[in-house]
Design a protein around this motif. Structure first.
Motif, PDB file in Angstrom:
ATOM      1  N   SER A 109       1.186  -7.613  -5.566  1.00  0.00           N
ATOM      2  CA  SER A 109       0.716  -6.417  -6.260  1.00  0.00           C
ATOM      3  C   SER A 109       1.365  -5.201  -5.609  1.00  0.00           C
ATOM      4  CB  SER A 109      -0.815  -6.335  -6.189  1.00  0.00           C
ATOM      5  OG  SER A 109      -1.322  -5.535  -7.226  1.00  0.00           O
ATOM      6  N   THR A 110       1.916  -4.308  -6.428  1.00  0.00           N
ATOM      7  CA  THR A 110       2.920  -3.367  -5.923  1.00  0.00           C
ATOM      8  C   THR A 110       2.436  -1.936  -5.724  1.00  0.00           C
ATOM      9  OG1 THR A 110       3.724  -2.950  -8.180  1.00  0.00           O
ATOM     10  CG2 THR A 110       4.779  -4.737  -6.939  1.00  0.00           C
ATOM     11  N   HIS A 159       0.172   9.000  -5.345  1.00  0.00           N
ATOM     12  CA  HIS A 159      -1.064   8.432  -4.787  1.00  0.00           C
ATOM     13  C   HIS A 159      -1.159   8.697  -3.287  1.00  0.00           C
ATOM     14  CE1 HIS A 159      -4.299   5.796  -3.675  1.00  0.00           C
ATOM     15  NE2 HIS A 159      -3.499   4.953  -3.045  1.00  0.00           N
ATOM     16  N   ALA A 160      -0.047   8.584  -2.575  1.00  0.00           N
ATOM     17  CA  ALA A 160      -0.055   8.879  -1.142  1.00  0.00           C
ATOM     18  C   ALA A 160      -0.479  10.328  -0.902  1.00  0.00           C
ATOM     19  CB  ALA A 160       1.319   8.618  -0.540  1.00  0.00           C
ATOM     20  N   ALA A 161      -0.003  11.224  -1.760  1.00  0.00           N
ATOM     21  CA  ALA A 161      -0.346  12.640  -1.616  1.00  0.00           C
ATOM     22  C   ALA A 161      -1.843  12.869  -1.813  1.00  0.00           C
ATOM     23  CB  ALA A 161       0.457  13.472  -2.613  1.00  0.00           C
ATOM     24  N   GLU A 162      -2.438  12.230  -2.837  1.00  0.00           N
ATOM     25  CA  GLU A 162      -3.865  12.437  -3.073  1.00  0.00           C
ATOM     26  C   GLU A 162      -4.720  11.825  -1.969  1.00  0.00           C
ATOM     27  OE1 GLU A 162      -5.632  10.603  -6.495  1.00  0.00           O
ATOM     28  OE2 GLU A 162      -5.036   8.573  -5.917  1.00  0.00           O
ATOM     29  N   GLY A 168       0.819  -1.213   0.000  1.00  0.00           N
ATOM     30  CA  GLY A 168       0.000   0.000   0.000  1.00  0.00           C
ATOM     31  C   GLY A 168       0.852   1.262   0.000  1.00  0.00           C
ATOM     32  N   LEU A 169       0.253   2.342  -0.480  1.00  0.00           N
ATOM     33  CA  LEU A 169       0.905   3.661  -0.464  1.00  0.00           C
ATOM     34  C   LEU A 169       2.308   3.612  -1.052  1.00  0.00           C
ATOM     35  CD1 LEU A 169      -0.214   4.870   3.092  1.00  0.00           C
ATOM     36  CD2 LEU A 169      -1.275   5.393   0.885  1.00  0.00           C
ATOM     37  N   ASN A 170       2.433   2.960  -2.199  1.00  0.00           N
ATOM     38  CA  ASN A 170       3.758   2.767  -2.789  1.00  0.00           C
ATOM     39  C   ASN A 170       4.029   3.704  -3.960  1.00  0.00           C
ATOM     40  OD1 ASN A 170       6.290   1.519  -2.908  1.00  0.00           O
ATOM     41  ND2 ASN A 170       5.606   0.087  -4.483  1.00  0.00           N
ATOM     42  N   THR A 212       0.933   9.878   4.701  1.00  0.00           N
ATOM     43  CA  THR A 212       2.388  10.010   4.675  1.00  0.00           C
ATOM     44  C   THR A 212       3.025   8.766   4.070  1.00  0.00           C
ATOM     45  OG1 THR A 212       2.283  11.360   6.683  1.00  0.00           O
ATOM     46  CG2 THR A 212       4.433  10.421   6.096  1.00  0.00           C
ATOM     47  N   LEU A 213       4.041   8.969   3.251  1.00  0.00           N
ATOM     48  CA  LEU A 213       4.754   7.824   2.697  1.00  0.00           C
ATOM     49  C   LEU A 213       5.389   7.013   3.823  1.00  0.00           C
ATOM     50  CD1 LEU A 213       6.587   9.305  -0.424  1.00  0.00           C
ATOM     51  CD2 LEU A 213       4.838   7.533  -0.435  1.00  0.00           C
ATOM     52  N   PRO A 214       5.232   5.699   3.802  1.00  0.00           N
ATOM     53  CA  PRO A 214       5.817   4.870   4.856  1.00  0.00           C
ATOM     54  C   PRO A 214       7.334   4.762   4.716  1.00  0.00           C
ATOM     55  CG  PRO A 214       4.802   3.488   3.185  1.00  0.00           C
ATOM     56  CD  PRO A 214       4.467   4.903   2.818  1.00  0.00           C
TER      57      PRO A 214
END
Length: 284
Positions: free
Chosen positions: A240-241, A83-86, A77-79, A90-92
């Motif tokens: 799935s990435t 997409h993380a911004a939308e 997730g959040l990769n 926060t990016l992990p």
């Protein structure tokens, strides 16, 4: 090579796409496109075939999930930074790992069933990789040799189940039909650089996702190495990435899927999926 599975659900046969775009049957060559035939020697055996000698599949045959007997269906997730911004997240620091139930897997053009009590059903075009041989504690440099190939995945998600029903994402990710994979497994040698592929998704003809694997934060080789530190990865496991921006949750206001909606999605070199959303009450 573009490997695939075709036929009635639950009774799929192994196949391969020839240079003319026709499906050729691999019955009698391999028993399935599944874990134990994804090693280098088996793939080389298929690659050496004269495809013109193989029987053609019936015209209009259903395309099934490109991998059979999947042991693990792992997602990141959040990769994607955009997409993380939308999503306002926060990016992990390390990959965000969750699983989809293997019972969610379906064919690339099968109907997607909207679950009971679903109010926020969403889409995510994703690049998935398939493990070709057992991986345990492999380095990032070693990891590409453990990837048999890549395919398109629609990581269908029910956001209310995922984000509003406790802390576990799995509930919103593993519903039946929430994991279309295919149409084919494209072997690594044919894909080339998996971090430079255009990706897109449309709903009812409107393009919502128009991204690229270039904005992926954790790359496929790193993901395989990372996961192999916590669990052994087996041949046929699907990973799935992550997804680029443009999901329904990120629209202003949010847009979610309803019965009758038509979805098309694709990734450069990996093919196209087409799905229709169907209400559970309409399923026979």
């Amino acid at each position: 090579m573009k490997l695939l599975r075709f036929g009635e659900s639950g009774y799929e046969k192994p196949g391969i796409l020839d240079d003319n775009g026709d499906i050729r049957s691999l019955e009698g060559v391999v028993h399935d496109i599944a874990g134990d035939m994804l090693d280098v020697s088996s793939l080389e055996k298929i690659k050496a075939l004269d495809l013109s000698t193989l029987p053609l599949a019936p015209k209009g045959t259903r395309i099934g999930p490109c991998i059979g007997s999947v042991g693990k269906f792992i997602c990141i997730g959040l990769n994607y930074s955009d997409h993380a911004a939308e999503s306002g997240m926060t990016l992990p620091d390390e990959p965000e790992v969750f699983t989809k139930a293997t019972s969610a897997i379906c064919g690339p053009d099968d109907n997607i069933i909207k679950p009971k009590n679903s109010t926020k059903m969403d889409w995510e075009v994703e690049l998935a990789l398939v493990i070709g041989k057992e991986a345990s504690y492999v380095t990032e440099q070693e990891a590409p040799a453990y990837i048999a190939g890549y395919c398109v995945c629609n990581d269908v998600s029910e956001r209310s189940f995922q984000l509003e029903r406790g802390s576990q994402w799995d509930k919103g990710k593993g519903c039946d039909t929430f994991g279309p994979i295919g149409p084919w497994l494209v072997t690594s040698d044919e894909v080339g650089d998996p971090t430079n592929l255009d990706m897109w998704l449309e709903v009812n003809g409107k393009r919502y996702q128009n991204g690229s694997s270039r904005t992926m934060v954790f790359k496929p080789a790193f993901i395989v190495s990372y996961l192999s530190q916590f669990m052994s990865l087996q041949p046929g496991d699907v990973i799935s990435t992550g997804t680029p921006p443009g999901v329904g949750l990120g629209q202003k206001p949010p847009v979610y899927l309803n019965a009758g909606d038509n979805i098309q999605l694709g990734i450069e070199k990996l093919g196209i999926q087409k799905q229709t959303v169907t209400a559970l009450t309409n399923i026979m």
